[in-house]
Design a protein around this motif. Structure first.
Motif, PDB file in Angstrom:
ATOM      1  N   UNK A  88       0.484  -1.374  -0.157  1.00 29.41           N
ATOM      2  CA  UNK A  88      -0.051   0.390  -0.495  1.00 29.41           C
ATOM      3  C   UNK A  88       0.561   1.225  -0.161  1.00 29.41           C
ATOM      4  N   UNK A  89       0.678   2.277  -0.901  1.00 27.83           N
ATOM      5  CA  UNK A  89       1.375   3.315  -0.838  1.00 27.83           C
ATOM      6  C   UNK A  89       0.246   4.638  -0.466  1.00 27.83           C
ATOM      7  N   UNK A  90       0.531   5.721   0.314  1.00 24.22           N
ATOM      8  CA  UNK A  90       0.455   6.703   0.908  1.00 24.22           C
ATOM      9  C   UNK A  90       1.180   7.724   0.590  1.00 24.22           C
ATOM     10  N   UNK A  91      -0.275   8.774   0.728  1.00 19.85           N
ATOM     11  CA  UNK A  91       0.301  10.586   0.548  1.00 19.85           C
ATOM     12  C   UNK A  91      -0.563  10.741   1.053  1.00 19.85           C
ATOM     13  N   UNK A  92       0.162  12.820   1.629  1.00 23.26           N
ATOM     14  CA  UNK A  92      -1.300  12.828   2.184  1.00 23.26           C
ATOM     15  C   UNK A  92      -2.122  13.414   0.788  1.00 23.26           C
ATOM     16  N   UNK A  93      -1.033  14.577  -0.062  1.00 24.36           N
ATOM     17  CA  UNK A  93      -1.019  15.011  -1.279  1.00 24.36           C
ATOM     18  C   UNK A  93      -0.545  14.785  -2.170  1.00 24.36           C
ATOM     19  N   UNK A 149       4.132   7.304   2.003  1.00 26.01           N
ATOM     20  CA  UNK A 149       4.706   5.832   2.696  1.00 26.01           C
ATOM     21  C   UNK A 149       4.532   5.313   1.661  1.00 26.01           C
ATOM     22  N   UNK A 150       4.890   3.755   2.286  1.00 23.48           N
ATOM     23  CA  UNK A 150       4.669   3.108   1.044  1.00 23.48           C
ATOM     24  C   UNK A 150       5.022   1.489   2.001  1.00 23.48           C
ATOM     25  N   UNK A 151       3.969   0.843   2.430  1.00 21.09           N
ATOM     26  CA  UNK A 151       3.952  -1.127   3.399  1.00 21.09           C
ATOM     27  C   UNK A 151       5.127  -1.707   2.895  1.00 21.09           C
ATOM     28  N   UNK A 152       5.464  -1.864   3.827  1.00 20.52           N
ATOM     29  CA  UNK A 152       5.720  -4.066   3.239  1.00 20.52           C
ATOM     30  C   UNK A 152       5.120  -4.503   2.108  1.00 20.52           C
ATOM     31  N   UNK A 153       5.616  -5.465   2.340  1.00 17.70           N
ATOM     32  CA  UNK A 153       4.896  -6.396   0.920  1.00 17.70           C
ATOM     33  C   UNK A 153       4.115  -7.401   2.059  1.00 17.70           C
ATOM     34  N   UNK A 154       2.572  -7.978   1.821  1.00 15.75           N
ATOM     35  CA  UNK A 154       1.653  -8.447   2.152  1.00 15.75           C
ATOM     36  C   UNK A 154       1.348  -9.547   1.617  1.00 15.75           C
ATOM     37  N   UNK A 155       0.651 -10.153   2.017  1.00 14.05           N
ATOM     38  CA  UNK A 155      -0.369 -11.595   1.063  1.00 14.05           C
ATOM     39  C   UNK A 155      -2.056 -10.915   1.915  1.00 14.05           C
ATOM     40  N   UNK A 156      -2.874 -10.902   1.191  1.00 15.86           N
ATOM     41  CA  UNK A 156      -4.285 -10.979   0.827  1.00 15.86           C
ATOM     42  C   UNK A 156      -4.789 -12.714   1.094  1.00 15.86           C
ATOM     43  N   UNK A 157      -5.231 -12.642   2.458  1.00 18.44           N
ATOM     44  CA  UNK A 157      -5.759 -14.580   2.278  1.00 18.44           C
ATOM     45  C   UNK A 157      -6.969 -14.228   2.131  1.00 18.44           C
ATOM     46  N   UNK A 158      -8.050 -15.504   1.721  1.00 19.27           N
ATOM     47  CA  UNK A 158      -9.335 -15.685   2.340  1.00 19.27           C
ATOM     48  C   UNK A 158      -9.286 -15.640   3.620  1.00 19.27           C
TER      49      UNK A 158
END
Length: 175
Positions: free
Chosen positions: A11-16, A39-48
């Motif tokens: 996930x990447x985020x920016x305030x503007x 900012x940017x998150x670390x890599x993650x998995x989406x598990x059902x």
């Protein structure tokens, strides 16, 4: 958003956006800009069927300038200012620090009133400005750094006024 189960998401985020960080205007239509976080998150998995908490650590992505006139100036002069004239990436008009918006001393502490924010590329960004005290004007350049606010401090000494640059070492992080 709906995302498929899988790996290597982030996930990447920016305030503007960068453009929005330099373009907000105050009531006088002066583009002082605003602090920008990215900012940017670390890599993650989406598990059902599972919930995963993801942290997005953000840091300040731009830098700024504030101004301070020492009492040796404010006690002896009525007209003093610092005008941000242009910078290498995007000229901005009407950025003027004066008695109504510059930093001031409260006891031993300097209170910050106004900051002019600038986007800063990896190689830094040079801001050109002029300092005027009474009828004397001098031109200066300053290289800005990411996550730092450079305070332009003007003081009067021995018949001339000098310019000293103090850098706040504290990096501004968003919690």
């Amino acid at each position: 958003p709906r995302l498929d189960a899988g790996y290597d998401y982030s996930i990447m985020a920016e305030s503007c956006t960068e453009e929005a960080a330099e373009n907000p205007e105050d009531v006088n239509h002066v583009k002082w800009g605003k602090r920008r976080y990215v900012g940017k998150s670390q890599s993650f998995a989406i598990i059902a069927g599972e919930t995963t908490k993801v942290s997005v650590p953000c840091k300040v992505a731009n830098g700024g300038v504030s101004a301070y006139f020492d009492p040796t100036i404010t006690d002896h002069f009525t007209d003093y200012s610092i005008t941000i004239k242009t910078d290498d990436n995007q000229p901005r008009e009407n950025l003027v620090f004066n008695s109504s918006n510059c930093d001031y001393k409260d006891g031993d502490n300097i209170i910050q009133r106004q900051i002019a924010y600038f986007n800063i590329p990896a190689e830094g960004r040079t801001v050109h400005y002029s300092v005027t005290v009474g009828s004397v004007t001098k031109e200066f350049n300053q290289v800005l750094e990411v996550a730092k606010i450079k305070r332009i401090a003007v003081s009067y000494k021995s018949g001339t006024f000098s310019l000293e640059i103090n850098v706040e070492d504290e990096e501004m992080y968003m919690t």
